[in-house]
Design an enzyme around this catalytic site. Structure first.
Site, mmCIF file in Angstrom:
data_model
loop_
_atom_site.group_PDB
_atom_site.id
_atom_site.type_symbol
_atom_site.label_atom_id
_atom_site.label_comp_id
_atom_site.label_asym_id
_atom_site.label_seq_id
_atom_site.Cartn_x
_atom_site.Cartn_y
_atom_site.Cartn_z
ATOM 1 N N GLY A 11 0.904 -1.269 0.065
ATOM 2 C CA GLY A 11 0.078 -0.103 -0.097
ATOM 3 C C GLY A 11 0.667 1.279 0.070
ATOM 4 O O GLY A 11 1.623 1.488 1.056
ATOM 5 N N GLY A 13 -0.254 4.455 -0.100
ATOM 6 C CA GLY A 13 -1.236 5.243 0.645
ATOM 7 C C GLY A 13 -0.578 6.379 1.492
ATOM 8 O O GLY A 13 0.629 6.210 1.510
ATOM 9 N N PHE A 14 -1.356 7.095 2.441
ATOM 10 C CA PHE A 14 -0.576 8.006 3.427
ATOM 11 C C PHE A 14 0.272 7.157 4.141
ATOM 12 O O PHE A 14 1.516 7.720 4.349
ATOM 13 C CB PHE A 14 -1.798 8.562 4.368
ATOM 14 C CG PHE A 14 -2.467 9.710 3.473
ATOM 15 C CD1 PHE A 14 -1.986 10.887 3.264
ATOM 16 C CD2 PHE A 14 -3.614 9.643 2.797
ATOM 17 C CE1 PHE A 14 -2.620 11.926 2.658
ATOM 18 C CE2 PHE A 14 -4.488 10.516 2.266
ATOM 19 C CZ PHE A 14 -3.759 11.603 2.181
ATOM 20 N N GLY A 15 -0.118 6.106 4.961
ATOM 21 C CA GLY A 15 0.798 5.406 5.750
ATOM 22 C C GLY A 15 1.995 4.969 5.110
ATOM 23 O O GLY A 15 3.249 4.918 5.550
ATOM 24 N N GLU A 171 -18.950 18.037 2.566
ATOM 25 C CA GLU A 171 -18.118 18.476 1.609
ATOM 26 C C GLU A 171 -18.571 18.262 0.249
ATOM 27 O O GLU A 171 -18.848 19.138 -0.738
ATOM 28 C CB GLU A 171 -16.690 18.039 1.925
ATOM 29 C CG GLU A 171 -15.972 18.766 2.790
ATOM 30 C CD GLU A 171 -14.601 18.399 3.180
ATOM 31 O OE1 GLU A 171 -13.919 18.952 3.969
ATOM 32 O OE2 GLU A 171 -14.124 17.322 2.580
ATOM 33 N N ASP A 300 -5.915 3.014 8.065
ATOM 34 C CA ASP A 300 -7.237 2.630 8.188
ATOM 35 C C ASP A 300 -7.382 1.277 8.319
ATOM 36 O O ASP A 300 -8.509 0.725 8.818
ATOM 37 C CB ASP A 300 -7.955 2.979 6.840
ATOM 38 C CG ASP A 300 -8.214 4.524 6.769
ATOM 39 O OD1 ASP A 300 -7.662 5.200 7.536
ATOM 40 O OD2 ASP A 300 -8.712 4.972 5.698
ATOM 41 N N ALA A 317 -6.008 10.516 7.885
ATOM 42 C CA ALA A 317 -4.554 10.637 7.052
ATOM 43 C C ALA A 317 -3.496 10.719 8.129
ATOM 44 O O ALA A 317 -2.546 10.087 8.286
ATOM 45 C CB ALA A 317 -4.823 11.568 6.094
HETATM 46 C C1 LIG Z 1 -13.402 10.841 0.134
HETATM 47 C C2 LIG Z 1 -12.471 10.794 1.338
HETATM 48 C C3 LIG Z 1 -12.226 11.903 1.908
HETATM 49 C C4 LIG Z 1 -11.410 11.785 3.226
HETATM 50 N N1 LIG Z 1 -11.302 13.120 3.720
HETATM 51 C C5 LIG Z 1 -10.199 13.048 4.777
HETATM 52 C C6 LIG Z 1 -9.856 14.344 5.498
HETATM 53 O O1 LIG Z 1 -10.529 15.298 5.078
HETATM 54 N N2 LIG Z 1 -8.967 14.371 6.531
HETATM 55 C C7 LIG Z 1 -8.353 12.964 6.847
HETATM 56 O O2 LIG Z 1 -7.513 12.969 7.754
HETATM 57 N N3 LIG Z 1 -8.714 11.790 6.367
HETATM 58 C C8 LIG Z 1 -9.515 11.915 5.279
HETATM 59 N N4 LIG Z 1 -9.881 10.577 4.705
HETATM 60 C C9 LIG Z 1 -9.360 9.468 5.306
HETATM 61 C C10 LIG Z 1 -7.968 9.137 4.849
HETATM 62 O O3 LIG Z 1 -7.895 9.199 3.345
HETATM 63 C C11 LIG Z 1 -7.588 7.929 5.386
HETATM 64 O O4 LIG Z 1 -7.585 7.883 6.551
HETATM 65 C C12 LIG Z 1 -6.073 7.389 4.881
HETATM 66 O O5 LIG Z 1 -5.824 7.503 3.111
HETATM 67 C C13 LIG Z 1 -5.606 6.353 5.311
HETATM 68 O O6 LIG Z 1 -4.329 6.149 4.885
HETATM 69 P P1 LIG Z 1 -3.993 4.414 4.572
HETATM 70 O O7 LIG Z 1 -2.457 4.638 4.308
HETATM 71 O O8 LIG Z 1 -4.264 3.602 5.707
HETATM 72 O O9 LIG Z 1 -4.822 3.849 3.350
HETATM 73 P P2 LIG Z 1 -4.945 4.534 1.814
HETATM 74 O O10 LIG Z 1 -4.145 5.927 1.857
HETATM 75 O O11 LIG Z 1 -6.309 4.447 1.517
HETATM 76 O O12 LIG Z 1 -3.937 3.566 0.852
HETATM 77 C C14 LIG Z 1 -3.942 2.419 0.947
HETATM 78 C C15 LIG Z 1 -3.271 2.044 -0.285
HETATM 79 O O13 LIG Z 1 -3.359 0.336 -0.546
HETATM 80 C C16 LIG Z 1 -3.311 -0.106 -1.816
HETATM 81 N N5 LIG Z 1 -3.955 -1.301 -1.576
HETATM 82 C C17 LIG Z 1 -5.063 -1.815 -1.134
HETATM 83 N N6 LIG Z 1 -5.166 -3.081 -0.981
HETATM 84 C C18 LIG Z 1 -3.914 -3.766 -1.623
HETATM 85 C C19 LIG Z 1 -3.473 -4.966 -2.037
HETATM 86 N N7 LIG Z 1 -4.145 -6.010 -1.710
HETATM 87 N N8 LIG Z 1 -2.330 -4.738 -2.727
HETATM 88 C C20 LIG Z 1 -1.749 -3.900 -3.288
HETATM 89 N N9 LIG Z 1 -1.993 -2.584 -2.678
HETATM 90 C C21 LIG Z 1 -3.164 -2.392 -2.230
HETATM 91 C C22 LIG Z 1 -4.233 0.852 -2.227
HETATM 92 O O14 LIG Z 1 -4.302 1.062 -3.829
HETATM 93 C C23 LIG Z 1 -3.907 2.353 -1.682
HETATM 94 O O15 LIG Z 1 -2.894 2.861 -2.681
HETATM 95 C C24 LIG Z 1 -10.779 10.755 3.571
HETATM 96 C C25 LIG Z 1 -11.095 9.408 2.866
HETATM 97 C C26 LIG Z 1 -11.820 9.621 1.711
HETATM 98 C C27 LIG Z 1 -12.207 8.257 0.857
#
Ligand SMILES: Cc1cc2nc3c(=O)[nH]c(=O)nc-3n(C[C@H](O)[C@H](O)[C@H](O)COP(=O)(O)OP(=O)(O)OC[C@H]3O[C@@H](n4cnc5c(N)ncnc54)[C@H](O)[C@@H]3O)c2cc1C
Length: 451
Positions: A11, A13-15, A171, A300, A317
């Site tokens: 992943g 994403g943010f983390g 929003e 998440d 995030a």
């Molecule tokens: C519409 C929306 C608005 C939001 N607004 C806010 C806000 O205003 N403020 C805030 O703090 N938070 C907000 N959030 C929440 C925030 O985006 C999440 O908390 C954050 O993205 C979590 O980070 P993460 O690294 O856990 O996962 P993510 O950032 O979701 O990254 C997960 C990554 O894992 C990859 N992945 C998943 N499964 C697999 C797999 N099996 N194999 C390979 N890759 C995989 C995905 O493609 C993705 O790139 C919002 C979320 C959404 C959907």
């Protein structure tokens, strides 16, 4: 043989990205696997869905972000399983990836709370594809309404329902209402401002439940001033094609947006660790899973309850980013034989914007609303975007839209299939939803018109 440890991150994403970047000086080899080629700034997705920003402004290629980091490589693939005994990750394309440390940073997906069949009619907002699909359907609804002569159909075409009164729903509803106003400023001849109806439905007694009640009320008033109908304390009991039932009332709507909740993507559950009620993996104070100090879950996908707290941290995030940076330190320090302090979350507050000029923001000490909060919201979001180019793009688009009240990204690029059957709506390619970690067409859905 090398003594460098192999860190595999699933992943970007943010983390995941915060972790990979945090390891840039560590004596480890990092492999980041993501099934998308881009990192996505989800907090601004609703602006892509409402034609305020182009997708490229909020998404960056992961490979590009890590291109200068010599100890990191990026693989475009999907993690589908793991063997914790052999310490190998299974990828969808058949490869096995050995690791010393494994970190699942796989995020969340839309949660229909047991009503997965509603995904056919109520659009989730998690990916760039979701946002573009919503944008195209909203724009197409305006195009149809411009030509429609039947008053009931016109009313349906210009009715938009957003389900869920959290920050995303608030929003989204505000932005659709403003899109209506700005699009109307000159583009359509037969649509008047009062023809457009935007409803925001929330079963709780107020919007923005995690906020202070005073700020929730300010947000509700700001929405009402914009012209959004806010329905509180009413659950959505059914969703069907172009219809939604709120309590006992059916409302016809051209677009229904589901902003009501998320659940973890399926990969993290494959680690075999205990899950909480929301399906998140329960992790210890160092974000590792029980019995496996070298396997971590963050963001998440994780259920992290700080020592002494009653509830796990929310899916935000900053939580994911701080956990990513924390794990980078833990992994680097492990190599030096240093102990692991527990993860401590620093809560910097919450924000939500309502339309183009207003927001609410709360930190431990400060409560802000109105234009000042909107400026603070804008600065924070631009600061957290990855890449100078993206920051510049977003700043330019916002300034342009503030000055001209126009939205630049009002394009429908999907194939529009014009039906020759009177009364049937033009079609866009169908919704794709994620199921069991795979993106599939919903049962009964027609094949893509492109194929
Ligand atoms: C519409 C929306 C608005 C939001 N607004 C806010 C806000 O205003 N403020 C805030 O703090 N938070 C907000 N959030 C929440 C925030 O985006 C999440 O908390 C954050 O993205 C979590 O980070 P993460 O690294 O856990 O996962 P993510 O950032 O979701 O990254 C997960 C990554 O894992 C990859 N992945 C998943 N499964 C697999 C797999 N099996 N194999 C390979 N890759 C995989 C995905 O493609 C993705 O790139 C919002 C979320 C959404 C959907």
């Amino acid at each position: 043989m090398t003594d460098r440890k192999r860190v595999v991150i699933v992943g970007g994403g943010f983390g995941g990205l915060a972790l990979a970047r945090g390891l840039r000086s560590a004596n480890v080899d990092v492999t980041l696997v993501d099934r998308e080629n881009h990192h996505l700034f989800q907090p601004l997705l609703y602006q892509v869905a409402t034609a305020g920003l182009q997708p490229g402004a909020i998404a960056v290629p992961i490979r590009g972000v890590l291109s200068k980091q010599k100890n990191a490589r990026v693989l475009l693939d999907e993690a589908v399983g793991v063997d914790l005994e052999r310490k190998v990750l299974h990828l969808a394309r058949g490869k096995e990836l050995p690791f010393d440390y494994l970190v699942a940073a796989t995020g969340a997906r839309t949660n229909y709370f047991g009503h997965d069949d509603w995904a056919k009619y109520a659009h989730g907002l998690k990916t760039v594809r979701d946002a573009i699909r919503i944008r195209e359907r909203v724009l197409l609804a305006f195009e149809e309404a411009e030509m429609e002569t039947d008053p009931a159909r016109r009313k349906m075409l210009l009715t938009f329902v957003v389900i869920g009164g959290g920050p995303t729903g608030v929003e989204m509803a505000g932005a659709i209402r403003e899109l209506g106003k700005s699009v109307l400023a000159g583009d359509y001849r037969n649509i008047k401002d009062e023809d457009i109806r935007v409803l925001l439905v929330e079963m709780a007694p107020r919007v923005l439940m995690p906020f202070d009640p005073e700020l929730s009320e300010k947000a509700r008033l700001a929405l009402a001033e914009l012209g959004v109908e806010v329905r509180l304390g009413e659950p959505v009991s059914e969703v069907a094609e172009e219809r939604v039932r709120i309590g006992e009332e059916w409302i016809d709507a051209s677009i229904i947006v589901w902003a009501s909740g998320v659940k973890p993507t399926s990969f993290a559950a494959k680690l075999g660790a205990p899950l909480d009620r929301a399906g998140r993996v329960i992790v210890g104070q160092d974000c590792s899973i029980p019995g496996h100090p070298d396997v971590f879950v963050l963001g998440d996908a994780a259920s992290f309850t700080p020592a002494g707290a009653e509830r796990p941290l929310p899916g935000l995030a900053p939580v994911a980013m701080q956990q990513g940076r924390y794990l980078a330190r833990i992994i680097a320090n492990d190599g030096k034989g240093l102990p692991r302090p527990p993860f401590v979350y620093r809560d910097k507050g919450a924000m939500a914007t309502i339309g183009r000029r207003r927001a609410v923001a709360a930190t431990k000490r400060l409560k802000l609303s109105g234009f000042l909060a909107w400026i603070a919201w804008g600065l924070v979001h631009v600061a957290y975007l990855i890449g100078f180019h993206n920051r510049l793009l977003v700043l330019f688009e916002w300034t342009w839209s503030l000055v001209t009240a126009k939205r630049g990204a009002r394009l429908i690029t999907a194939n529009i299939h014009f039906r020759d059957t009177p009364g049937r709506r033009p079609e866009l390619p169908p919704l794709i939803v994620e199921r069991h970690g795979r993106r599939t067409r919903m049962p009964g859905e027609r094949r893509s018109l492109d194929s």
